[in-house]
Design a protein around this motif. Structure first.
Motif, PDB file in Angstrom:
ATOM      1  N   PHE A  48      11.241 -11.449  -1.355  1.00 32.71           N
ATOM      2  CA  PHE A  48      10.594 -10.801   0.416  1.00 32.71           C
ATOM      3  C   PHE A  48       9.786 -12.197   1.623  1.00 32.71           C
ATOM      4  N   CYS A  49      10.476 -12.653   2.653  1.00 26.37           N
ATOM      5  CA  CYS A  49      10.190 -13.943   3.763  1.00 26.37           C
ATOM      6  C   CYS A  49       9.116 -12.372   4.136  1.00 26.37           C
ATOM      7  N   HIS A  50       8.423 -12.776   5.073  1.00 28.91           N
ATOM      8  CA  HIS A  50       8.041 -12.575   6.348  1.00 28.91           C
ATOM      9  C   HIS A  50       7.298 -13.579   6.997  1.00 28.91           C
ATOM     10  N   SER A  51       6.868 -12.754   8.393  1.00 22.69           N
ATOM     11  CA  SER A  51       6.408 -13.316   9.407  1.00 22.69           C
ATOM     12  C   SER A  51       5.739 -13.859   9.590  1.00 22.69           C
ATOM     13  N   ASP A  52       4.636 -15.365  10.539  1.00 17.98           N
ATOM     14  CA  ASP A  52       3.399 -15.321  10.465  1.00 17.98           C
ATOM     15  C   ASP A  52       2.787 -14.417  10.676  1.00 17.98           C
ATOM     16  N   PRO A  53       2.345 -13.781  10.465  1.00 18.45           N
ATOM     17  CA  PRO A  53       1.195 -12.702  11.071  1.00 18.45           C
ATOM     18  C   PRO A  53       1.363 -11.678   9.318  1.00 18.45           C
ATOM     19  N   LEU A 142       2.335  -2.640  10.392  1.00 20.35           N
ATOM     20  CA  LEU A 142       4.288  -1.918  10.535  1.00 20.35           C
ATOM     21  C   LEU A 142       4.207  -1.406   8.827  1.00 20.35           C
ATOM     22  N   TYR A 143       3.551  -2.029   8.478  1.00 17.14           N
ATOM     23  CA  TYR A 143       3.471  -1.803   6.559  1.00 17.14           C
ATOM     24  C   TYR A 143       2.984  -0.092   6.299  1.00 17.14           C
ATOM     25  N   GLN A 144       2.019  -0.647   7.121  1.00 22.16           N
ATOM     26  CA  GLN A 144       0.427   0.974   7.005  1.00 22.16           C
ATOM     27  C   GLN A 144       0.986   2.032   7.585  1.00 22.16           C
ATOM     28  N   ALA A 145       1.751   1.653   8.944  1.00 22.61           N
ATOM     29  CA  ALA A 145       2.242   2.715   9.482  1.00 22.61           C
ATOM     30  C   ALA A 145       3.497   3.747   8.295  1.00 22.61           C
ATOM     31  N   VAL A 146       4.180   2.732   8.184  1.00 24.50           N
ATOM     32  CA  VAL A 146       4.997   3.085   7.194  1.00 24.50           C
ATOM     33  C   VAL A 146       4.883   3.820   6.249  1.00 24.50           C
ATOM     34  N   GLU A 147       3.471   3.280   5.509  1.00 29.23           N
ATOM     35  CA  GLU A 147       2.689   4.566   4.065  1.00 29.23           C
ATOM     36  C   GLU A 147       2.333   4.999   4.302  1.00 29.23           C
ATOM     37  N   ASN A 148       1.774   5.736   6.334  1.00 29.32           N
ATOM     38  CA  ASN A 148       0.952   7.014   6.535  1.00 29.32           C
ATOM     39  C   ASN A 148       1.936   7.755   6.257  1.00 29.32           C
ATOM     40  N   MET A 207      13.771  -8.346   5.996  1.00 27.09           N
ATOM     41  CA  MET A 207      12.296  -8.325   7.127  1.00 27.09           C
ATOM     42  C   MET A 207      12.195  -6.766   7.242  1.00 27.09           C
ATOM     43  N   ILE A 208      13.445  -6.601   6.852  1.00 25.19           N
ATOM     44  CA  ILE A 208      13.602  -4.399   7.662  1.00 25.19           C
ATOM     45  C   ILE A 208      12.918  -4.214   6.312  1.00 25.19           C
ATOM     46  N   ARG A 209      13.306  -4.601   5.179  1.00 25.77           N
ATOM     47  CA  ARG A 209      12.431  -4.069   3.765  1.00 25.77           C
ATOM     48  C   ARG A 209      11.023  -4.304   3.153  1.00 25.77           C
ATOM     49  N   SER A 210      10.614  -5.566   3.334  1.00 27.79           N
ATOM     50  CA  SER A 210       9.191  -5.748   3.802  1.00 27.79           C
ATOM     51  C   SER A 210       8.221  -4.885   4.171  1.00 27.79           C
ATOM     52  N   ILE A 211       8.938  -4.107   5.563  1.00 33.13           N
ATOM     53  CA  ILE A 211       8.474  -4.205   6.364  1.00 33.13           C
ATOM     54  C   ILE A 211       8.080  -2.324   6.348  1.00 33.13           C
ATOM     55  N   LEU A 213       9.441  -1.574   2.979  1.00 34.92           N
ATOM     56  CA  LEU A 213       8.523  -1.187   1.196  1.00 34.92           C
ATOM     57  C   LEU A 213       8.153  -0.440   0.646  1.00 34.92           C
ATOM     58  N   PHE A 214       6.893   0.560   1.205  1.00 35.94           N
ATOM     59  CA  PHE A 214       6.668   1.617   0.961  1.00 35.94           C
ATOM     60  C   PHE A 214       7.548   2.683   0.429  1.00 35.94           C
ATOM     61  N   LEU A 215       8.104   2.417   1.625  1.00 37.80           N
ATOM     62  CA  LEU A 215       9.317   3.594   1.956  1.00 37.80           C
ATOM     63  C   LEU A 215      10.528   3.790   0.678  1.00 37.80           C
ATOM     64  N   ASP A 216      10.838   2.080   0.319  1.00 37.82           N
ATOM     65  CA  ASP A 216      12.071   1.670  -0.205  1.00 37.82           C
ATOM     66  C   ASP A 216      11.277   1.710  -2.410  1.00 37.82           C
TER      67      ASP A 216
END
Length: 848
Positions: A48-53, A142-148, A207-211, A213-216
């Protein structure tokens, strides 16, 4: 009660284990809560690709996490690990302090609006991705928010909400393909637009799956009934975009149009085709939406093309076109087609361009390609036909038909002439040079060249088998069967001509070939010999010619003669060559006898002015010669009597019969130009010796004086008076010898050589001689049939007519008709070798 040492050690160990487990739990809890999963998000999935941040440095990530509130990790507060570790670092050296790690006193609680606020943050990020705008938050946050949220059992809500957002976006995308805007686009623009929509959708879902990913990787993996985020995106795109009837129809129509243009030679955007066909394959509608229609269009296109080109093009050109089409389709399969299409597509092309036209291709072009020896085109035809069901079988059948037809129609005739003879509505005609329409085996006019043409044709066929048909066993067997069929269309004659051809090659004076070439030629002759049925006819004529070569000394090479004999023995067995071997044995014995005879002559008181060489022949081995009485000079007669007395003294009970027709002499002649030696036959010598006593003899007088048979005498006089070396002169001049012609000695004869060979004019074998030879063969066959019948009946005692005939066919090695077998059976019954059963006339009993 005090503890024992063992008890104290056990308690100490239990306490240490408890402390270690507490420390592990605390460290694990701190890692989960305090570190907030920042390190785990560094490129967890390389797909998966990620944006600059996502590529900020670790210090920037730490600042971002510490500066933004509220954060789930911030709710934990100080866990004591960092402070205690730093205090240990700052403590004085040498002092030991105990590190105590304690569990959390209680589970941290989320504030009341955390769920809604966090989802709005994630929803904003998803909308930004859909709109291709910048995301306000870093991907780590965003990834941390999904994980939480997943850690606090909000995964179901999160998955469902995300699905609803994605579905709303995809539903909105369908509008660009509906209504007037979609209808006004031409096929290529529409395909590019649908391809852009698909590419955008894939990029967005990545992009959505990269955010999420924890859910997936947690919720989705734990629930088999829930699709992954990528599969969810595919399902939504398939459901709301490509499953729309108008969109799917226009997409497939556009794809088929581009492929048809490419097949017609136009340049098309192959990357566009590859992307869209990959889309259909990913959406799992490739087969039902595209492949079925694609194969139908392919079948329609190539069916029409095959019918049209078969009428317009030559077969060689058509075959190259088919090969080119197959290569193009293979290239298409490699570049943008799904591999599942390979087998049905190639099969469709082969069927429409080849399978439907097999017979027409062969009838129209096979004979022309074979006649012109176009090996490259024939090889291509073989390779293409091998790909089609029943292709090689059909080609093999026409291959056999070609050989049979070419055996009947002149090989030297052009392929065009041959083909014209079979054009519809044309009558068979003869070409100007007479070669077209002439037959090889059947037509007597081709007898002189039959064997050589058959050998040339066999060489050509062998070359085609090896270079074009990959030495296919079926094709080789078909060739052999075809040769055997046509070469026996004319009974006995091919066998006779093959024997004469061998004679011409083995006869002295044949300087056309070296020993190696002669050996190869004999091998080729043996191939033809295997095809003929009347091998006994070959034996009869071969034996007659071999006798002439041996007796007259005209054999080119004894090694070649014995090599041919060895080949015949290997092919037909010792019984076939026993008489031929006996002829060689007689010649060797005759040489030994003559050595002893010369020694015997030296002890004789009477001197003999001539030298005599005699060959003793066993009558059973050699051909039958008609005895001819001629008037020999007295010296010769006396010499014969001396040899006869010598031979019979050593071999009592034998009878000698002289054969003057096979004798030859060397005469010394005096001419004005000088002395010469003439190498002549016995009959020629008898005529020439007459001129010692006179001159000007007539034909009748010479005949009366020599006693030579009339036909033989005329040929003898022709050779002496009308040939190249004219030692006598005929009056009147002419090529033919007539009654009343006079002959004079040519005293003015000149020749550059001292020894001159005057060839006897060979009498062409008359029809009567051939009939006699053939009758002798048939007589021998009757003896063989009689012997076989008696041999079988003696063994079996009783047999029905059918079984007896079947046994005879198994034993006899020459062709025979049932009627001839029946005649021989009747003959044996008449001679009391067997008898019919009194109750059943079809059953025979052996009579002892």
């Amino acid at each position: 009660m005090p503890f024992s040492n063992a008890t104290r050690k056990k308690a100490s160990h239990d306490q240490q284990d408890t402390e270690r487990s507490q420390r592990k739990r605390r460290v694990s809890g701190e890692n989960r809560q305090g570190l907030a999963g920042l390190k785990r998000h560094k490129q967890e999935d390389s797909d998966f690709c990620h944006s600059d941040p996502a590529h900020h440095s670790s210090s920037q990530m730490d600042e971002s996490v510490n500066s933004r509130k509220p954060n789930f990790s911030a709710l934990v507060g100080s866990n004591g690990l960092t402070n205690r570790a730093s205090s240990l670092a700052n403590s004085k050296p040498g002092t030991a302090k105990k590190l105590v790690i304690k569990n959390f006193k209680g589970k941290p609680k989320l504030h009341d609006n955390y769920k809604e606020e966090t989802w709005m943050k994630l929803r904003g990020a998803v909308d930004a991705i859909h709109k291709s705008t910048s995301i306000k938050y870093s991907l780590e946050e965003l990834y941390q928010a999904v994980e939480n949220m997943c850690s606090h059992k909000m995964a179901v809500m999160l998955y469902d909400s995300l699905k609803v957002v994605c579905e709303e976006h995809i539903k909105h995308q369908i509008t660009q393909f509906k209504g007037n805007s979609g209808d006004e686009l031409d096929s290529v623009l529409f395909l590019r637009k649908i391809n852009k929509c698909w590419q955008d959708h894939c990029r967005q879902m990545i992009m959505i799956r990269s955010i999420f990913l924890f859910l997936d990787r947690t919720y989705v993996l734990q629930n088999s009934m829930v699709s992954s985020l990528w599969d969810m995106g595919l399902d939504l795109f398939r459901q709301h975009i490509i499953s729309d009837t108008s969109v799917q129809t226009k997409t497939v129509d556009g794809l088929l149009l581009l492929i048809e243009r490419e097949r017609n030679g136009e340049m098309v955007d192959r990357s566009l085709l590859k992307s869209l066909l990959g889309m259909l394959s990913d959406l799992q509608i490739y087969k039902e939406a595209f492949e079925v229609r694609f194969l139908q269009e392919t079948e329609r296109l190539y069916a029409a093309e095959g019918q049209r080109l078969m009428q317009e093009r030559e077969i060689a050109e058509y075959l190259h076109h088919v090969d080119k089409r197959l290569e193009e389709e293979q290239d298409r399969l490699m570049f943008y087609m799904d591999q599942s299409t390979q087998k049905p597509l190639v099969s469709c092309v082969e069927k429409q361009l080849l399978g439907e036209h097999l017979v027409n291709i062969l009838q129209k072009g096979l004979h022309q390609l074979l006649d012109e020896n176009r090996t490259d085109d024939l090889k291509l035809m073989y390779n293409l036909f091998a790909k089609v069901k029943a292709g090689l079988e059909t080609l093999c059948q026409h291959w056999g038909d070609y050989i049979k037809k070419m055996s009947r129609y002149g090989i030297q005739g052009s392929a065009l002439n041959w083909f014209q003879s079979y054009l519809p509505g044309r009558k068979h005609c003869t070409s100007i040079n007479g070669s077209f329409g002439s037959t090889i085996v059947i037509n007597p006019e081709k007898d002189k060249t039959m064997v050589q043409e058959l050998l040339d044709f066999k060489d050509k066929v062998d070359n085609i088998l090896q270079s074009c048909f990959s030495s296919n066993e079926k094709f080789i067997n078909t060739m052999k069967e075809s040769f055997e069929t046509f070469i026996n269309k004319r009974l006995n004659k091919p066998a006779e001509l093959i024997a004469k051809y061998v004679d011409s090659k083995l006869r002295a004076g044949n300087k056309e070939a070296t020993e190696e070439e002669l050996e190869r030629m004999l091998d080729k002759i043996m191939v033809l010999f295997r095809f003929i049925h009347g091998k006994d006819v070959f034996e009869a004529f071969y034996k007659k010619d071999l006798a002439k070569r041996l007796l007259v000394g005209k054999s080119a090479s004894v090694d070649a003669e014995k090599s041919m004999l060895s080949k015949l023995k290997q092919e037909c067995g010792g019984a076939f060559t026993s008489k031929l071997e006996g002829m060689f044995k007689d010649m060797e014995l005759s040489r030994d006898i003559m050595v002893h005879f010369k020694q015997h002559i030296q002890h004789q008181k009477d001197s003999i002015s001539i030298d005599l060489t005699v060959n003793i022949l066993t009558m059973g081995y050699w051909p039958t010669y008609i005895p001819m009485e001629v008037h020999l000079p007295p010296e010769m007669v006396r010499y014969q009597e001396i040899f006869k007395s010598f031979y019979l003294a050593k071999h009592s009970g034998r009878k000698l019969q002289w054969q003057p027709t096979l004798g030859h002499c060397v005469l010394r002649a005096d001419f004005r130009a000088g002395k010469k030696e003439l190498q002549v036959s016995l009959f020629q010598s008898l005529v020439l010796i007459m001129f010692n006593d006179g001159d000007g003899f007539t034909t009748e007088y010479i005949k009366q004086y020599t006693g030579i048979e009339d036909g033989e005498l005329r040929r003898t006089l022709q050779s002496l008076a009308c040939g190249k070396a004219r030692v006598i002169i005929k009056t009147p001049k002419g090529k033919e010898v007539e009654d009343g012609d006079q002959f004079h000695f040519n005293n003015d004869f000149k020749h550059k050589l001292y020894r001159i060979k005057i060839n006897q004019i060979q009498m062409k074998e008359t029809q009567e001689e051939n009939v006699n030879t053939t009758e002798r063969v048939f007589q021998d066959r009757q003896y063989q049939i009689d012997a076989a019948i008696v041999r079988i009946m003696k063994t079996r005692k009783t047999l029905t007519h059918t079984l007896l005939v079947s046994e005879l066919y198994n034993q006899l090695k020459f062709p025979v008709k049932p009627a001839d077998l029946k005649k021989r059976i009747e003959s044996l019954i008449d001679r009391d070798y067997m008898e019919r059963d009194k109750e059943n006339s079809n059953q025979y009993h052996y009579v002892a």
